[in-house]
Design a protein around this motif. Sequence first.
Motif: not given
Length: 494
Positions: A401-405, A420-434
Amino acid sequence: MTLLLPALQSPTGPAASREAVRFGDLSLTYGRLAGAAAALAARVADAGRVAVWATPTPETVIAVVAALRAGVPAVPLNPRTGERELAHILADSAPTVVLAGPDDVLPSGLEKLRRVTVDAREAVAGPEGSASVGAGPEEPEAAALIVYTSGTTGPPKGAVLPRRAVAASLDALEDAWGWTGDDVLVHALPLFHVHGLILGVLGPLRRGGSLRHLGKFSAEGVARELGSGGTMLFGVPTMYHRLAEALDAPAGTAERDALAGALASARLLVSGSAALPVHDHERIAAATGRRVIERYGMTETLMNTGIRADGVPRPGTVGPPLAGVELRLVEEDGTVLDAAGAIGEIQVRGPNLFTGYLNRPDATAAAHTADGWFRTGDVGTVDADGYVAIVGRKATDLIKSGGYKIGAGEIENVLLAHPGVREAAVTGEEDADLGERVVAWVVAADPGSPPAAEELADHVAAQLAPHKRPRTVRYLDTLPRNDLGKIMKRSLRA
């Protein structure tokens, strides 16, 4: 080669009466298990390959030990496998026999195989083992098991695991964890995967120790078995998360205090198959004074790294490479990365590796570099002390994202530390700018009043860096997980 399971070859005297495995009220000594396995081995010695209907029962243990004794590769089958996937596995591995318990109802896809019934109740009353019955070959490169991968990028592939790899991994863990025949392992892992079957069953049996399988995971079961002589606990992050939640009950509560005392008395608490969130590490340590240690492996490589029993526990890391394992980080163009903290794909080589994918020389070749390293597809870092930290899978957890890994795992740990968070997951999505934007999938601690997206983004930016803040937050009732508790990120992205 040293026998894979020497304690089961010809147990006599006190060794024969030592408990090998216990499932609920049913216990098998080394003598009874050896006798049942030897008799069954004689019945399947000409089978070519055998399928094992791998329920969490002593019948599965007898079946796998018998196959190993007969020198016949075993193909563990997940009883929850769908019809299409099961058909693929059977066509690919071509077993002629299926080993199953007397009460197991098998799907129609297995009707063409010769069924051999395995009954642990008969084994309890049966003869003790004899080294002269059904003793199979012990060639190091002979296939011990064919374990099918999860199939996230296509039909599951059968990883052929030789006796050499099984022995090398278990002996490396003996070295790292001081694992002996005096240890009593407790777990509730499924027996169709390398974690529950190879580490969790063959591990204690190779050492001459004991296994107590809970059948179904529960905090009460863990407290009972660790509190009555268990010395080691194996689990996946989902299990430890539930233990951490049970420990959040007020001190003085009988169930909570029994669990805390049992966990504190264990020699080792080991988590694997996915990263254990730092938040859960800290909750368990605060309640018990005992640190959970992590290790890192996969179907094709068995165990690669692990925190040593005499080492320094570092939440968020999986320890240094185990004895005999070489590990390196590689850039996308093949450049080997030497700088501490650099992010790259993890590649390994050593005696712990599989011999290849069954019937897939193309996939086997693609999974290895020209100089013999296995491409794990995992992305990680190595610190100055050689401790490895897993960022995630190259395909799903490395976000550009934006040149960063950006590694998804570190953002997930920060989100999970938010009250306030019980569970969490993080993914990447296509972005025209980043190129890609960071997306957080959150299960709120209070579904009726979830934390605001901007609050969570600011929380991440303050703890890590602004470019790692989630640009999108999506709220779910639950995260999709597989049988081992791993979050299925492809399902989220779909």
